[in-house]
Design a protein around this motif. Structure first.
Motif, PDB file in Angstrom:
ATOM      1  N   ALA A  45     105.208 -19.147  61.586  1.00 42.73           N
ATOM      2  CA  ALA A  45     104.537 -19.976  62.594  1.00 42.73           C
ATOM      3  C   ALA A  45     104.979 -21.428  62.435  1.00 42.73           C
ATOM      4  N   THR A  46     105.513 -22.004  63.507  1.00 43.77           N
ATOM      5  CA  THR A  46     105.972 -23.395  63.481  1.00 43.77           C
ATOM      6  C   THR A  46     105.178 -24.291  64.430  1.00 43.77           C
ATOM      7  N   TRP A  47     104.218 -23.721  65.138  1.00 41.11           N
ATOM      8  CA  TRP A  47     103.382 -24.476  66.073  1.00 41.11           C
ATOM      9  C   TRP A  47     102.730 -25.648  65.338  1.00 41.11           C
ATOM     10  N   SER A  48     102.958 -26.864  65.826  1.00 36.81           N
ATOM     11  CA  SER A  48     102.435 -28.059  65.162  1.00 36.81           C
ATOM     12  C   SER A  48     102.468 -29.228  66.141  1.00 36.81           C
ATOM     13  N   ALA A  49     101.982 -30.381  65.689  1.00 35.86           N
ATOM     14  CA  ALA A  49     102.023 -31.585  66.520  1.00 35.86           C
ATOM     15  C   ALA A  49     103.455 -32.036  66.766  1.00 35.86           C
ATOM     16  N   ASP A  50     104.390 -31.605  65.912  1.00 32.34           N
ATOM     17  CA  ASP A  50     105.789 -31.980  66.092  1.00 32.34           C
ATOM     18  C   ASP A  50     106.484 -31.129  67.152  1.00 32.34           C
ATOM     19  N   THR A  51     105.928 -29.966  67.444  1.00 35.97           N
ATOM     20  CA  THR A  51     106.585 -29.062  68.390  1.00 35.97           C
ATOM     21  C   THR A  51     105.907 -29.014  69.748  1.00 35.97           C
ATOM     22  N   HIS A  52     104.578 -29.197  69.797  1.00 36.95           N
ATOM     23  CA  HIS A  52     103.830 -29.020  71.042  1.00 36.95           C
ATOM     24  C   HIS A  52     102.840 -30.150  71.272  1.00 36.95           C
ATOM     25  N   ALA A  53     102.642 -30.459  72.546  1.00 33.86           N
ATOM     26  CA  ALA A  53     101.651 -31.462  72.924  1.00 33.86           C
ATOM     27  C   ALA A  53     100.245 -30.901  72.752  1.00 33.86           C
ATOM     28  N   ASN A  54      99.277 -31.803  72.628  1.00 39.91           N
ATOM     29  CA  ASN A  54      97.850 -31.429  72.578  1.00 39.91           C
ATOM     30  C   ASN A  54      97.531 -30.483  71.430  1.00 39.91           C
ATOM     31  N   PHE A  55      98.225 -30.627  70.323  1.00 37.31           N
ATOM     32  CA  PHE A  55      97.998 -29.758  69.165  1.00 37.31           C
ATOM     33  C   PHE A  55      96.563 -29.941  68.673  1.00 37.31           C
ATOM     34  N   PRO A  56      95.771 -28.871  68.599  1.00 35.70           N
ATOM     35  CA  PRO A  56      94.345 -29.006  68.272  1.00 35.70           C
ATOM     36  C   PRO A  56      94.071 -29.045  66.770  1.00 35.70           C
ATOM     37  N   SER A 122      98.624 -22.848  60.947  1.00 35.59           N
ATOM     38  CA  SER A 122      99.926 -23.185  61.527  1.00 35.59           C
ATOM     39  C   SER A 122     100.209 -24.664  61.324  1.00 35.59           C
ATOM     40  N   PRO A 123     101.398 -25.006  60.812  1.00 38.36           N
ATOM     41  CA  PRO A 123     102.480 -24.118  60.403  1.00 38.36           C
ATOM     42  C   PRO A 123     102.092 -23.249  59.196  1.00 38.36           C
ATOM     43  N   GLY A 124     102.764 -22.116  59.079  1.00 45.19           N
ATOM     44  CA  GLY A 124     102.482 -21.207  57.990  1.00 45.19           C
ATOM     45  C   GLY A 124     103.323 -19.953  58.101  1.00 45.19           C
ATOM     46  N   MET A 125     103.126 -19.011  57.206  1.00 49.78           N
ATOM     47  CA  MET A 125     103.930 -17.794  57.188  1.00 49.78           C
ATOM     48  C   MET A 125     103.098 -16.640  56.655  1.00 49.78           C
ATOM     49  N   VAL A 126     103.301 -15.459  57.227  1.00 48.90           N
ATOM     50  CA  VAL A 126     102.635 -14.257  56.752  1.00 48.90           C
ATOM     51  C   VAL A 126     103.618 -13.099  56.897  1.00 48.90           C
ATOM     52  N   ALA A 127     103.567 -12.139  55.962  1.00 43.78           N
ATOM     53  CA  ALA A 127     104.490 -11.004  56.002  1.00 43.78           C
ATOM     54  C   ALA A 127     103.747  -9.708  55.721  1.00 43.78           C
ATOM     55  N   ASP A 128     104.234  -8.630  56.308  1.00 40.55           N
ATOM     56  CA  ASP A 128     103.677  -7.298  56.091  1.00 40.55           C
ATOM     57  C   ASP A 128     104.775  -6.293  56.388  1.00 40.55           C
ATOM     58  N   THR A 129     104.498  -5.012  56.234  1.00 39.33           N
ATOM     59  CA  THR A 129     105.489  -3.976  56.505  1.00 39.33           C
ATOM     60  C   THR A 129     104.934  -2.960  57.489  1.00 39.33           C
ATOM     61  N   ILE A 130     105.850  -2.288  58.185  1.00 33.65           N
ATOM     62  CA  ILE A 130     105.460  -1.227  59.104  1.00 33.65           C
ATOM     63  C   ILE A 130     106.579  -0.205  59.175  1.00 33.65           C
ATOM     64  N   ARG A 131     106.202   1.059  59.337  1.00 34.06           N
ATOM     65  CA  ARG A 131     107.172   2.146  59.418  1.00 34.06           C
ATOM     66  C   ARG A 131     107.363   2.566  60.875  1.00 34.06           C
ATOM     67  N   LEU A 132     108.616   2.883  61.215  1.00 33.58           N
ATOM     68  CA  LEU A 132     108.981   3.389  62.526  1.00 33.58           C
ATOM     69  C   LEU A 132     109.740   4.696  62.343  1.00 33.58           C
ATOM     70  N   ASP A 133     109.839   5.494  63.400  1.00 37.88           N
ATOM     71  CA  ASP A 133     110.724   6.649  63.362  1.00 37.88           C
ATOM     72  C   ASP A 133     111.474   6.732  64.684  1.00 37.88           C
ATOM     73  N   ALA A 134     112.402   7.707  64.774  1.00 44.45           N
ATOM     74  CA  ALA A 134     113.265   7.787  65.946  1.00 44.45           C
ATOM     75  C   ALA A 134     112.489   7.999  67.237  1.00 44.45           C
ATOM     76  N   ALA A 135     111.339   8.654  67.156  1.00 42.93           N
ATOM     77  CA  ALA A 135     110.516   8.874  68.346  1.00 42.93           C
ATOM     78  C   ALA A 135     109.665   7.660  68.691  1.00 42.93           C
ATOM     79  N   HIS A 136     109.507   6.746  67.738  1.00 44.63           N
ATOM     80  CA  HIS A 136     108.665   5.555  67.925  1.00 44.63           C
ATOM     81  C   HIS A 136     109.417   4.330  67.407  1.00 44.63           C
ATOM     82  N   PRO A 137     110.525   3.935  68.083  1.00 46.65           N
ATOM     83  CA  PRO A 137     111.380   2.868  67.561  1.00 46.65           C
ATOM     84  C   PRO A 137     111.003   1.469  68.042  1.00 46.65           C
TER      85      PRO A 137
END
Length: 228
Positions: A45-56, A122-137
């Motif tokens: 997440a890069t949303w900040s006062a440096d990137t967007h107007a009216n940052f709350p 925000s700004p910040g970072m988060v990570a997780d994992t998820i599995r996919l298969d050929a029928a659900h790509p």
């Protein structure tokens, strides 16, 4: 050829048997499909006062939630009404109804796995994992832009199989903003103004901090990396 084979009619039968053992191209077994894949999903997440107007003040994103799915397992579609789950996520950062909707998609076979992360500033970072298969790509993920009336950032129906039917190693997707069409508040901190009747989900342009950009700067990046 011995006369006995001709006399008994066995020669034509043997020819027929030989023909049966040669499988025609149309009868060849289907090519094997790719196996399941595990992806790390990182929301930068890069949303900040440096990137967007009216940052709350207190800017953050709600817990990311989404699923790997088939083409008919979408969580939302621009131009269509938001589901109850998308509305609650976009207005209040509440994933209860959307979690139930995803669980129903998994039960029906339209979705494969669900991902649900945590709230991040925000700004910040988060990570997780998820599995996919050929029928659900395909992958769809959403998170509320908070505070806001009914705005959210998303990965919209991203197909992680390439043109050759193989899993992509890595992809970066801009985190774009959407309006759920359920609240007419014009600013990040506007009081609730229910949209009656509800409008449809639509892309949202958030103005840049300085200058101008036709589509507005992204709110960050979704980094999708295959790890298995």
């Amino acid at each position: 050829m011995p006369r006995s084979l001709h006399r008994l009619g066995l020669w034509p039968a043997m020819l027929g048997l030989a023909a049966c053992t040669n499988t025609s191209p149309a009868e060849q077994p289907p090519a094997p499909t790719v196996g399941p894949a595990l992806y790390r999903v990182t929301f930068e997440a890069t949303w900040s006062a440096d990137t967007h107007a009216n940052f709350p003040a207190g800017a953050h994103f709600s817990a990311v939630i989404g699923a790997s799915h088939r083409a008919d397992g979408l969580l939302f579609r621009p131009g269509q009404l938001a589901s109850t789950g998308i509305r609650d996520m976009a207005e209040r950062g509440n994933n209860t109804a959307l979690r139930a909707e995803i669980t129903a998609l998994v039960s029906s076979g339209a979705a494969f796995r669900m991902l649900e992360g945590r709230v991040i500033n925000s700004p910040g970072m988060v990570a997780d994992t998820i599995r996919l298969d050929a029928a659900h790509p395909r992958l769809s993920l959403v998170t509320m832009i908070a505070p806001s009336p009914d705005w959210f950032a998303a990965v919209e129906d991203e197909n992680l199989l390439d043109a050759n039917g193989q899993w992509v190693a890595q992809r970066r997707v801009p985190a774009r903003a959407y309006d759920a069409g359920t609240d007419s508040g014009p600013s990040f901190t506007a009081p609730d103004q229910a949209t009656l009747p509800a409008g449809v989900v639509a892309p949202l342009r958030l103005p840049p901090a300085t200058g101008s950009a036709p589509d507005g700067p992204p709110l960050g990046t979704w980094l999708l990396e295959r790890i298995k």
